[in-house]
Motif scaffolding. Structure first.
Motif, PDB file in Angstrom:
ATOM      1  N   ARG A 211      -6.839  -6.414  -6.962  1.00 12.30           N
ATOM      2  CA  ARG A 211      -8.151  -6.946  -7.307  1.00 12.30           C
ATOM      3  C   ARG A 211      -9.095  -6.884  -6.120  1.00 12.30           C
ATOM      4  O   ARG A 211     -10.258  -6.490  -6.251  1.00 12.30           O
ATOM      5  CB  ARG A 211      -7.996  -8.396  -7.791  1.00 12.30           C
ATOM      6  N   ALA A 214     -10.155  -3.310  -5.483  1.00 12.58           N
ATOM      7  CA  ALA A 214     -11.043  -2.840  -6.552  1.00 12.58           C
ATOM      8  C   ALA A 214     -12.444  -3.439  -6.410  1.00 12.58           C
ATOM      9  O   ALA A 214     -13.444  -2.756  -6.667  1.00 12.58           O
ATOM     10  CB  ALA A 214     -10.451  -3.194  -7.912  1.00 12.58           C
ATOM     11  N   HIS A 218     -15.710  -1.296  -6.010  1.00 13.72           N
ATOM     12  CA  HIS A 218     -16.738  -1.481  -7.043  1.00 13.72           C
ATOM     13  C   HIS A 218     -18.115  -1.686  -6.416  1.00 13.72           C
ATOM     14  O   HIS A 218     -19.097  -1.021  -6.796  1.00 13.72           O
ATOM     15  CB  HIS A 218     -16.371  -2.682  -7.915  1.00 13.72           C
ATOM     16  N   GLU A 229     -21.859  -1.290 -14.606  1.00 18.23           N
ATOM     17  CA  GLU A 229     -20.696  -2.037 -14.148  1.00 18.23           C
ATOM     18  C   GLU A 229     -19.397  -1.347 -14.579  1.00 18.23           C
ATOM     19  O   GLU A 229     -18.437  -1.260 -13.808  1.00 18.23           O
ATOM     20  CB  GLU A 229     -20.735  -3.469 -14.707  1.00 18.23           C
ATOM     21  N   ASN A 233     -16.588   0.353 -12.148  1.00 15.01           N
ATOM     22  CA  ASN A 233     -15.162   0.030 -12.209  1.00 15.01           C
ATOM     23  C   ASN A 233     -14.314   1.286 -12.310  1.00 15.01           C
ATOM     24  O   ASN A 233     -13.285   1.409 -11.642  1.00 15.01           O
ATOM     25  CB  ASN A 233     -14.877  -0.879 -13.410  1.00 15.01           C
ATOM     26  N   GLN A 261      -4.869  -2.222 -12.261  1.00 12.38           N
ATOM     27  CA  GLN A 261      -6.243  -2.673 -12.469  1.00 12.38           C
ATOM     28  C   GLN A 261      -6.875  -1.984 -13.674  1.00 12.38           C
ATOM     29  O   GLN A 261      -7.571  -2.621 -14.469  1.00 12.38           O
ATOM     30  CB  GLN A 261      -7.074  -2.406 -11.214  1.00 12.38           C
ATOM     31  N   ASN A 265      -8.043  -3.729 -17.317  1.00 11.58           N
ATOM     32  CA  ASN A 265      -9.501  -3.781 -17.326  1.00 11.58           C
ATOM     33  C   ASN A 265     -10.066  -4.420 -18.593  1.00 11.58           C
ATOM     34  O   ASN A 265     -10.971  -5.261 -18.512  1.00 11.58           O
ATOM     35  CB  ASN A 265     -10.065  -2.377 -17.142  1.00 11.58           C
ATOM     36  N   SER A 269     -12.062  -7.989 -18.611  1.00 16.08           N
ATOM     37  CA  SER A 269     -13.492  -7.919 -18.935  1.00 16.08           C
ATOM     38  C   SER A 269     -13.812  -8.530 -20.285  1.00 16.08           C
ATOM     39  O   SER A 269     -14.885  -8.277 -20.849  1.00 16.08           O
ATOM     40  CB  SER A 269     -13.962  -6.451 -18.906  1.00 16.08           C
ATOM     41  N   TYR A 275     -18.276  -4.627 -18.184  1.00 13.46           N
ATOM     42  CA  TYR A 275     -17.359  -4.231 -17.114  1.00 13.46           C
ATOM     43  C   TYR A 275     -16.213  -3.350 -17.624  1.00 13.46           C
ATOM     44  O   TYR A 275     -15.398  -2.891 -16.825  1.00 13.46           O
ATOM     45  CB  TYR A 275     -16.775  -5.457 -16.414  1.00 13.46           C
TER      46      TYR A 275
END
Length: 297
Positions: A211, A214, A218, A229, A233, A261, A265, A269, A275
């Protein structure tokens, strides 16, 4: 449970909490800050409920200066009146109980909970981003700024927002960046996780470390002028492999972290669909940064 037993449990728990405070860092990191506080609170509630139930279910004993019936049965002569050298003494009212006993019990419980909360606060100071010295924090910010600049394509500054002005629980964001700009901010917890990777102290196999990487990637893509967004990602999960390897992870672990990740996702999200990565975020898809490679992300 007797008052002596309760005191012993409180003392033992206080010693365990103190031991946790002075324990090696890896032990302190293994115990969530809220756990000792929750245990202390549960114990004090249990003690209080147990005392209230005992008082409610047991008939009050007759009190006076003469021996109690239970004492006469155990140690004296039941059915016989004690010698009364001074009848006025034996017939006088008992010594009054201390008033506001429940206030003293409540104060003891609050003192235990406050002590545990204080120790947890002290451990929190010693275990996070604020526990690092100024030179270490500055070094970490330089390293992550360099990684962000490699994606942004120009000089940038990534700062760890200890004031909570730009990111944090209030803003509900782990990071924020000026789209196409030169500044980005990360939460102290994200910075601390990146520090542990950089200094090879990271022992977490998956989610928290992945996280953190990422989030850095990001925000770096926002600095590169990516406004979406979801697309940021998508690119971040791919670039995170390179960032992770540059920070000190093995390439295989960096791939595993970013695949996790990507796989999480949609669930991560759920509260904000913007996202979610776009449909072309796949191997060989429209947003594959390395279409000639069979590995994705």
């Amino acid at each position: 449970m007797s008052s002596r037993g309760i005191r012993r449990i409180r003392l033992l728990f206080a010693l365990l909490v103190l031991g946790w405070f002075f324990s090696p860092p890896q032990w302190r990191y293994a115990v969530p800050l809220w756990l000792p506080f929750l245990i202390a609170l549960a114990l004090e509630i249990e003690f209080g409920v147990r005392g209230w139930l005992r008082a409610a279910t047991h008939a009050p004993r007759t009190r006076g200066r003469a021996p109690q019936p239970v004492d006469l049965e155990r140690f004296g002569w039941p059915g016989e009146a004690p010698e009364e050298d001074d009848p006025a003494f034996w017939s006088s009212p008992p010594v009054p109980r201390a008033k506001h006993l429940w206030l003293r019990r409540l104060a003891a419980s609050l003192a235990v909970v406050a002590f545990v909360a204080l120790v947890a606060w002290g451990v929190g100071i010693r275990r996070g981003w604020s526990s690092l010295d100024a030179s270490t924090r500055a070094r970490v910010e330089r390293v992550i700024s360099h990684q962000a600049a490699a994606i942004a394509g120009h000089q940038v500054q990534v700062r760890c927002d200890t004031s909570g002005t730009h990111v944090g629980s209030v803003q509900e964001a782990d990071g924020v960046a000026q789209v196409g700009g030169t500044r980005a901010w990360l939460t102290p917890s994200i910075c601390f996780r990146l520090y542990r990777v950089i200094d090879h102290h990271d022992s977490n196999l998956f989610a928290p470390t992945g996280r953190a990487i990422a989030v850095l990637a990001h925000e770096s893509w926002h600095l590169h002028r990516v406004t979406s967004e979801g697309l940021a990602n998508c690119y971040a999960f791919q670039s995170g492999v390179v960032i992770g390897a540059r920070l000190g992870l093995s390439e295989s672990r960096a791939y595993a972290l970013m695949r996790e990740q990507l796989a999480n996702n949609a669930a991560d999200s759920a509260s904000d669909a913007s996202y979610v990565v776009p449909a072309g975020c796949r191997n060989g898809g429209r947003y594959d940064l390395h279409p000639t490679s069979s590995r994705f992300p």
